[in-house]
Motif scaffolding. Structure first.
Motif, PDB file in Angstrom:
ATOM      1  N   LEU A 150      32.548  46.609  44.016  1.00 31.42           N
ATOM      2  CA  LEU A 150      33.636  45.906  43.345  1.00 31.42           C
ATOM      3  C   LEU A 150      33.089  44.726  42.555  1.00 31.42           C
ATOM      4  O   LEU A 150      32.115  44.088  42.952  1.00 31.42           O
ATOM      5  N   CYS A 151      33.765  44.420  41.447  1.00 29.72           N
ATOM      6  CA  CYS A 151      33.510  43.204  40.685  1.00 29.72           C
ATOM      7  C   CYS A 151      34.763  42.342  40.763  1.00 29.72           C
ATOM      8  O   CYS A 151      35.857  42.804  40.409  1.00 29.72           O
ATOM      9  N   LEU A 152      34.615  41.114  41.219  1.00 32.51           N
ATOM     10  CA  LEU A 152      35.739  40.185  41.345  1.00 32.51           C
ATOM     11  C   LEU A 152      35.607  39.071  40.321  1.00 32.51           C
ATOM     12  O   LEU A 152      34.575  38.399  40.255  1.00 32.51           O
ATOM     13  N   ASP A 153      36.670  38.862  39.531  1.00 33.43           N
ATOM     14  CA  ASP A 153      36.739  37.728  38.616  1.00 33.43           C
ATOM     15  C   ASP A 153      37.406  36.580  39.365  1.00 33.43           C
ATOM     16  O   ASP A 153      38.614  36.627  39.623  1.00 33.43           O
ATOM     17  N   PRO A 154      36.664  35.539  39.724  1.00 37.08           N
ATOM     18  CA  PRO A 154      37.252  34.446  40.507  1.00 37.08           C
ATOM     19  C   PRO A 154      38.388  33.726  39.789  1.00 37.08           C
ATOM     20  O   PRO A 154      39.295  33.191  40.430  1.00 37.08           O
ATOM     21  N   ALA A 155      38.362  33.724  38.463  1.00 37.74           N
ATOM     22  CA  ALA A 155      39.366  32.985  37.709  1.00 37.74           C
ATOM     23  C   ALA A 155      40.718  33.675  37.707  1.00 37.74           C
ATOM     24  O   ALA A 155      41.763  33.019  37.629  1.00 37.74           O
TER      25      ALA A 155
END
Length: 277
Positions: A146-151
């Motif tokens: 998974l890739c998570l965009d913190p923003a």
């Protein structure tokens, strides 16, 4: 004709038993050393630190198999990617030995290295799959990346033969992800891994796990996943700390009577209001 006495027969039997016992102890010591080496190798390849980002809560747990011979290739990973997102993976290598632990390291390192070339999870799994095949190993691995965009809380996910993720929201909804996925890594070249997008709600959680957590002699896979869903749902409503949820989920490995490694990776997000996955 000479005949041996009962005492002589007893001495011979005791000598044979002593020899067999010594051989068994020596074999047990060798096997114990192999298990300890595999466990040390596996633990040494797991990340020591997790990335830190505003609003993101990460927690992990790992438990070796209760049956001492089954130390193998479960792993979790979390790292910052070049585009500022967080890469997260969990997986399970076929087999329970030193070779499986070493192959796990190759998969994990391959994912990290190729993440600098491609940040799209499906392409990343495809490239890793081809890389592993080029190494000529007979082993294979299941994996979720998974890739998570913190923003924004946006998660992009691709699966290679691995279990679905568990999700829960702060308003009490919970379930397992429903995506197409693809075959395990290391089986055949040119595989395609579809990408599914989710969005973490404020106070919501995603739980990645391996089958040792939810499947064993005392519980079916469906029952184990239901148990994890209930735990995640309660944790999200109660705003339980991610670390506490990871600890509660890994305890499920005891209830299923697992004879496999068990790994858990919990992802939470506190910084954005959004809709459920």
């Amino acid at each position: 004709m000479s005949r041996t006495s009962p005492a002589d027969d007893g001495d011979e039997l005791l000598n044979r038993l002593g020899t067999l016992t010594a051989q068994a102890r020596a074999q047990a010591a060798v096997q114990r050393s192999r298990v300890e080496l595999a466990l040390a190798l596996q633990r040494g390849m797991l990340p020591r630190d997790l990335p830190i980002a505003h609003g993101v809560r990460l927690a992990v747990r790992y438990a070796p198999a209760y049956q001492g011979l089954n130390v193998g290739g479960d792993w979790y990973d979390a790292f910052l990617m070049p585009d500022g997102r967080i890469g997260l993976s969990i997986g399970d290598v076929q087999g329970h030995n030193i070779e499986a632990a070493a192959f796990m390291g190759q998969v994990r390192v391959g994912l990290r290295a190729l993440a600098s070339v491609s940040s799209e999870p499906g392409e990343l799994l495809s490239r890793t799959n081809d890389l592993l095949l080029s190494l000529g190993s007979a082993l294979f691995a299941t994996c979720t990346f998974l890739c998570l965009d913190p923003a924004t809380g946006v998660l992009e996910s691709a699966r290679a033969g691995h279990l679905p993720c568990v999700w829960a929201t702060a308003d009490g909804r919970a379930g397992i992800t429903d995506d197409e996925g693809g075959p395990p890594l290391g089986i055949s070249r040119g595989m395609v891994y579809p990408v599914t997008r989710y969005r973490l709600t404020t106070g919501g959680v995603f739980v990645l796990l391996t089958d040792g957590v939810v499947e064993g002699p005392s519980m079916t896979l469906d029952e184990g996943l239901e148990q994890a869903v209930r735990l995640a749902g309660v944790a999200a409503v109660a705003r339980m700390d991610a670390d506490a949820l990871a600890a509660a989920v890994i305890k499920g490995a005891e209830r299923v009577g697992h004879d496999d490694d068990a790994a858990v990776l919990v992802i939470g997000h506190d910084g954005v209001q959004a809709t459920q996955p």
